[in-house]
Motif scaffolding. Structure first.
Motif, mmCIF file in Angstrom:
data_model
loop_
_atom_site.group_PDB
_atom_site.id
_atom_site.type_symbol
_atom_site.label_atom_id
_atom_site.label_comp_id
_atom_site.label_asym_id
_atom_site.label_seq_id
_atom_site.Cartn_x
_atom_site.Cartn_y
_atom_site.Cartn_z
ATOM 1 N N CYS A 66 0.851 -1.191 0.000
ATOM 2 C CA CYS A 66 0.000 0.000 0.000
ATOM 3 C C CYS A 66 0.892 1.249 0.000
ATOM 4 N N CYS B 70 0.958 3.484 2.050
ATOM 5 C CA CYS B 70 1.398 3.782 3.419
ATOM 6 C C CYS B 70 2.594 2.920 3.811
ATOM 7 N N GLU C 112 2.415 -0.456 4.113
ATOM 8 C CA GLU C 112 1.958 -1.718 4.705
ATOM 9 C C GLU C 112 1.840 -2.790 3.614
ATOM 10 N N CYS D 69 -6.940 -1.236 3.143
ATOM 11 C CA CYS D 69 -5.601 -1.512 3.667
ATOM 12 C C CYS D 69 -5.736 -2.018 5.105
ATOM 13 N N ASN E 134 -3.698 -1.639 7.498
ATOM 14 C CA ASN E 134 -3.181 -0.681 8.478
ATOM 15 C C ASN E 134 -4.367 0.144 9.001
ATOM 16 N N CYS F 57 -4.627 3.773 7.958
ATOM 17 C CA CYS F 57 -4.519 4.134 6.535
ATOM 18 C C CYS F 57 -5.904 4.170 5.893
ATOM 19 N N GLU G 240 -6.634 4.152 2.700
ATOM 20 C CA GLU G 240 -6.625 3.702 1.303
ATOM 21 C C GLU G 240 -7.463 2.442 1.088
HETATM 22 ZN ZN LIG Z 1 -2.215 1.549 3.628
#
Ligand SMILES: [Zn+2]
Ligand SMILES: [Zn+2]
Length: 282
Positions: A177, A179, A181, A198, A200, A203, A205
């Motif tokens: 991702c 971020c 992750e 995601c 995380n 995050c 996304e």
């Molecule tokens: Zn992410």
């Protein structure tokens, strides 16, 4: 892995006390145990699903989500085995002798959900009075509660025979991702067009799943195109961020082309049907 033995002992001790208060507490412990069993299956697989994608928290619903989104085998019993001898050239894997390493015991999520609901209905709520002459009982029906708790203990005893817990098995695809992750997903449950968040928890996304002609999966960020009111050019907003906004909540969009700033907001709109536009209402 949840240690069920001390939980089962605790429930049995409460049943043995045989008071209305102790069996009500036994029902609560039994209900918590069912939640722990289901949530432990989730914990083991949390690398494959984000917390956001769990739309329901009830134990049966969590296991159903896991079956649909993470691992179709999550509720099944399986035994992990290892060959007695190291792999040798000329010997087929199926001709090897195997010894079991451990067993993860499966369960029927519908049955778990039924027991979980029944415990609450029998023991953890006070009965509604039917009329003015009716009384408010201190506890539920003792015999019915004991029978239900005993049924749960039998299921917990069966689950306690498991010796391993796993994160599931099957082919995995992964992507990184924005971020940073690493997100992993099992191929068996991926669907074209599916949206995955995601893993995380910080995050925002989300990624859309696509499949190419070779059957390979790939992931692209899901974005909402928004035209700038100043220069007319397109800006991409994060889908998950936009969908999480509440009515009348306002966020700032900074145009990456002309630097103008605009507010974005969900609003209730009214649209006039075109064929009614010029109709006189008398
Ligand atoms: Zn992410
Ligand atoms: Zn602009």
């Amino acid at each position: 892995m949840i240690k069920l033995r001390p939980i089962i002992d605790c429930i049995n001790n409460l049943l043995a006390e045989d008071t209305e208060a102790s069996i009500t507490y036994a029902a609560l412990e039994a209900r918590l145990a069912l939640e722990k069993v289901c949530y432990d299956r989730l914990r083991q697989r949390h690398d494959y699903i984000s917390h956001d994608q769990l739309k329901k928290w009830q134990p049966g619903a969590v296991v159903n989500t896991l079956m649909n989104e993470v691992d179709p085998h999550v509720a099944q019993t399986f035994t992990l085995s290892i060959s007695k001898n190291p792999a040798q050239p000329g010997i087929k894997p199926e001709d090897e002798e195997y010894v079991p390493v451990g067993t993860e015991v499966g369960f029927d999520p519908k049955y778990i959900a039924k027991l979980w609901n029944a415990l609450a209905g029998l023991a953890l709520h006070v009965r509604l009075p039917k009329n003015q002459q009716d009384y408010i009982p201190s506890y539920g029906n003792k015999v019915e509660i004991v029978n239900k708790v005993t049924e749960v203990v039998a299921e917990l005893e069966r689950l306690a025979t498991g010796t391993i817990s796993s994160s599931g098995f099957g082919k995995v695809v992964s992507f990184d991702c924005n971020c940073g992750e690493k997100n992993k997903r099992r191929v068996a449950v991926l669907r074209e067009g599916q949206l995955v968040s995601c893993i995380n928890p910080d995050c925002p996304e989300s990624w859309q799943v696509s499949k190419d002609e070779n059957g390979e999966f790939w992931f692209e960020t899901k974005a909402v195109p928004v035209d700038c009111g100043n220069c007319g050019q397109e800006n991409l907003m994060r889908h998950r961020h936009i969908m999480a906004m509440k009515t009348n909540e306002r966020i700032l969009m900074h145009c990456r082309h002309c630097n103008a700033e605009h507010y974005i907001q969900w609003r209730l709109m009214q649209a006039l049907r075109p064929n009614l536009e010029n109709t006189d209402i008398t």
